[in-house]
Design a protein around this motif. Structure first.
Motif, PDB file in Angstrom:
ATOM      1  N   GLY A  15       0.786  -1.214   0.000  1.00 52.20           N
ATOM      2  CA  GLY A  15       0.000   0.000   0.000  1.00 52.20           C
ATOM      3  C   GLY A  15       0.818   1.264   0.000  1.00 52.20           C
ATOM      4  O   GLY A  15       0.295   2.344   0.257  1.00 52.20           O
ATOM      5  N   GLN A  16       2.119   1.170  -0.311  1.00 54.02           N
ATOM      6  CA  GLN A  16       2.983   2.337  -0.354  1.00 54.02           C
ATOM      7  C   GLN A  16       3.140   2.820  -1.791  1.00 54.02           C
ATOM      8  O   GLN A  16       2.951   2.068  -2.740  1.00 54.02           O
ATOM      9  N   ALA A  17       3.514   4.076  -1.961  1.00 54.80           N
ATOM     10  CA  ALA A  17       3.739   4.620  -3.296  1.00 54.80           C
ATOM     11  C   ALA A  17       5.032   4.054  -3.881  1.00 54.80           C
ATOM     12  O   ALA A  17       6.040   3.996  -3.181  1.00 54.80           O
ATOM     13  N   PRO A  18       5.040   3.602  -5.147  1.00 53.57           N
ATOM     14  CA  PRO A  18       6.269   3.093  -5.763  1.00 53.57           C
ATOM     15  C   PRO A  18       7.274   4.209  -5.973  1.00 53.57           C
ATOM     16  O   PRO A  18       6.921   5.393  -6.012  1.00 53.57           O
ATOM     17  N   GLN A  19       8.543   3.829  -6.105  1.00 52.38           N
ATOM     18  CA  GLN A  19       9.583   4.821  -6.349  1.00 52.38           C
ATOM     19  C   GLN A  19       9.442   5.414  -7.743  1.00 52.38           C
ATOM     20  O   GLN A  19       8.834   4.830  -8.641  1.00 52.38           O
ATOM     21  N   ALA A  20      10.038   6.585  -7.917  1.00 54.66           N
ATOM     22  CA  ALA A  20       9.959   7.284  -9.194  1.00 54.66           C
ATOM     23  C   ALA A  20      10.777   6.542 -10.255  1.00 54.66           C
ATOM     24  O   ALA A  20      11.681   5.776  -9.936  1.00 54.66           O
ATOM     25  N   PRO A  21      10.467   6.759 -11.548  1.00 51.89           N
ATOM     26  CA  PRO A  21      11.273   6.170 -12.626  1.00 51.89           C
ATOM     27  C   PRO A  21      12.716   6.651 -12.537  1.00 51.89           C
ATOM     28  O   PRO A  21      13.016   7.643 -11.869  1.00 51.89           O
ATOM     29  N   PRO A  22      13.633   5.970 -13.225  1.00 49.98           N
ATOM     30  CA  PRO A  22      15.053   6.356 -13.183  1.00 49.98           C
ATOM     31  C   PRO A  22      15.263   7.786 -13.657  1.00 49.98           C
ATOM     32  O   PRO A  22      14.505   8.301 -14.476  1.00 49.98           O
ATOM     33  N   PRO A  23      16.301   8.450 -13.165  1.00 50.12           N
ATOM     34  CA  PRO A  23      16.595   9.816 -13.614  1.00 50.12           C
ATOM     35  C   PRO A  23      17.150   9.817 -15.028  1.00 50.12           C
ATOM     36  O   PRO A  23      17.491   8.781 -15.588  1.00 50.12           O
ATOM     37  N   GLY A  24      17.247  11.001 -15.586  1.00 50.24           N
ATOM     38  CA  GLY A  24      17.813  11.138 -16.928  1.00 50.24           C
ATOM     39  C   GLY A  24      16.731  11.327 -17.969  1.00 50.24           C
ATOM     40  O   GLY A  24      15.533  11.238 -17.682  1.00 50.24           O
ATOM     41  N   PRO A  25      17.130  11.599 -19.214  1.00 47.15           N
ATOM     42  CA  PRO A  25      16.165  11.859 -20.280  1.00 47.15           C
ATOM     43  C   PRO A  25      15.224  10.683 -20.521  1.00 47.15           C
ATOM     44  O   PRO A  25      15.597   9.519 -20.356  1.00 47.15           O
ATOM     45  N   ALA A  26      14.004  11.013 -20.934  1.00 47.67           N
ATOM     46  CA  ALA A  26      13.018  10.008 -21.339  1.00 47.67           C
ATOM     47  C   ALA A  26      12.980   9.967 -22.859  1.00 47.67           C
ATOM     48  O   ALA A  26      12.756  10.996 -23.511  1.00 47.67           O
TER      49      ALA A  26
ATOM     50  N   VAL B 251       6.450   6.600 -36.857  1.00 49.62           N
ATOM     51  CA  VAL B 251       6.928   6.617 -35.478  1.00 49.62           C
ATOM     52  C   VAL B 251       7.181   8.076 -35.100  1.00 49.62           C
ATOM     53  O   VAL B 251       7.841   8.817 -35.844  1.00 49.62           O
ATOM     54  N   LEU B 252       6.614   8.478 -33.971  1.00 50.51           N
ATOM     55  CA  LEU B 252       6.963   9.761 -33.364  1.00 50.51           C
ATOM     56  C   LEU B 252       8.109   9.506 -32.393  1.00 50.51           C
ATOM     57  O   LEU B 252       7.987   8.661 -31.501  1.00 50.51           O
ATOM     58  N   ARG B 253       9.204  10.212 -32.568  1.00 52.24           N
ATOM     59  CA  ARG B 253      10.355  10.072 -31.687  1.00 52.24           C
ATOM     60  C   ARG B 253      10.510  11.342 -30.862  1.00 52.24           C
ATOM     61  O   ARG B 253      10.641  12.429 -31.432  1.00 52.24           O
ATOM     62  N   GLU B 254      10.479  11.179 -29.558  1.00 52.91           N
ATOM     63  CA  GLU B 254      10.569  12.323 -28.659  1.00 52.91           C
ATOM     64  C   GLU B 254      11.636  12.065 -27.596  1.00 52.91           C
ATOM     65  O   GLU B 254      11.783  10.942 -27.122  1.00 52.91           O
ATOM     66  N   ILE B 255      12.354  13.114 -27.231  1.00 52.45           N
ATOM     67  CA  ILE B 255      13.272  13.061 -26.098  1.00 52.45           C
ATOM     68  C   ILE B 255      12.891  14.204 -25.170  1.00 52.45           C
ATOM     69  O   ILE B 255      12.828  15.366 -25.595  1.00 52.45           O
ATOM     70  N   TRP B 256      12.640  13.853 -23.909  1.00 55.51           N
ATOM     71  CA  TRP B 256      12.239  14.824 -22.893  1.00 55.51           C
ATOM     72  C   TRP B 256      13.277  14.860 -21.792  1.00 55.51           C
ATOM     73  O   TRP B 256      13.983  13.875 -21.541  1.00 55.51           O
ATOM     74  N   GLN B 257      13.354  15.985 -21.149  1.00 55.68           N
ATOM     75  CA  GLN B 257      14.377  16.230 -20.131  1.00 55.68           C
ATOM     76  C   GLN B 257      14.439  15.125 -19.085  1.00 55.68           C
ATOM     77  O   GLN B 257      15.511  14.701 -18.667  1.00 55.68           O
ATOM     78  N   ASP B 258      13.296  14.648 -18.650  1.00 54.96           N
ATOM     79  CA  ASP B 258      13.228  13.531 -17.707  1.00 54.96           C
ATOM     80  C   ASP B 258      11.820  12.947 -17.759  1.00 54.96           C
ATOM     81  O   ASP B 258      10.951  13.450 -18.474  1.00 54.96           O
ATOM     82  N   ARG B 259      11.599  11.880 -17.006  1.00 54.46           N
ATOM     83  CA  ARG B 259      10.309  11.203 -17.064  1.00 54.46           C
ATOM     84  C   ARG B 259       9.181  12.080 -16.522  1.00 54.46           C
ATOM     85  O   ARG B 259       8.063  12.077 -17.065  1.00 54.46           O
ATOM     86  N   ALA B 260       9.453  12.852 -15.491  1.00 55.27           N
ATOM     87  CA  ALA B 260       8.410  13.716 -14.934  1.00 55.27           C
ATOM     88  C   ALA B 260       7.959  14.743 -15.965  1.00 55.27           C
ATOM     89  O   ALA B 260       6.763  15.050 -16.083  1.00 55.27           O
TER      90      ALA B 260
END
Length: 235
Positions: free
Chosen positions: A25-36, A85-94
């Motif tokens: 019942g706890q919140a999972p950890q955030a995705p790994p850091p770095g670009p998405a 295919v749409l290819r996107e790179i974002w600063q991070d997952r958030a």
């Protein structure tokens, strides 16, 4: 490569801890850091290609203006002009997660839903291995591949990738070679994004000794057939 491996290891640990936390019942950890690194696979009715391209360009241009957007490009499959295919790179997952809820995304989904074949498939990755990037040309060829293996074979696949990447970095005509891991959703799914100065350079790479060794090694452990397709950039 060692630092990249540490990121991957941290991702797996986060995945395991996240599952355990969810069970308690706890919140999972955030995705790994770095670009998405985001790849969206699209397939339209052939008669609707022009409308689809217009909708994708509207989405691309709006997304490029959003905070945290590094790359947003459209690729059309060679020989199958109704597939993209749409290819996107974002600063991070958030940052990407916020974009996924943005008006540009909602408007795009609404525009293409009537002409798209089935649900839109989106895969979000972290970088596993990257080549140095060389100057691009007007006639470059783009190749996107999908590879997945059973979970027990991930270490074996990574061993093959650790050899393939550095061996390919100096291949004639290589502009960019990205190996992406679909962490945390499917850490056994990998995708290649390749950019070559010509189709001949791409073909020469895939008949090289190191590329043949990779294919020979990975084929017995594949979960689905090796999927490799050529694309052109849509301006």
């Amino acid at each position: 490569m060692k630092s990249t491996r540490r990121v991957i290891l941290a991702a797996f640990l986060a995945l395991g801890v996240g599952a355990a936390a969810a069970a308690q019942g706890q919140a999972p950890q955030a995705p790994p850091p770095g670009p998405a690194y985001v790849l969206t696979y699209l397939e339209f009715a052939p008669s609707s290609v022009n409308n689809a391209i217009a909708a994708m360009k509207t989405y691309r241009d709006a997304s490029r203006r959003e905070t945290g957007a590094t790359t947003v490009d459209i690729y059309q499959e060679a020989g199958h002009p109704h597939r993209f295919v749409l290819r996107e790179i974002w600063q991070d997952r958030a940052t990407y997660d916020r974009h996924a809820m943005a008006a540009s995304t909602t408007q795009f989904n609404t525009a293409v839903r009537p002409i798209h074949f089935g649900p839109i498939y989106v895969s979000v990755h972290i970088a596993y291995w990257m080549s140095p990037v060389k100057p691009a040309g007007a006639n470059d060829v783009f190749v996107i591949s999908h590879i997945d293996v059973g979970g027990n074979n991930v270490p074996r696949l990574k061993g093959l990738l650790d050899t393939l990447g550095p061996a390919s970095a100096n291949d004639s005509g290589l502009v960019r070679y990205e190996v992406l891991d679909e962490v945390p959703a499917h850490p056994n799914h990998f995708r290649f994004f390749e950019q070559w100065s010509s189709e001949a350079s791409w073909a020469a790479h895939h008949t090289s000794a190191h590329a043949r060794a990779f294919r020979d090694g990975v084929t017995p452990i594949l979960g689905t057939p090796y999927d490799q397709r050529l694309y052109r950039l849509v301006n």
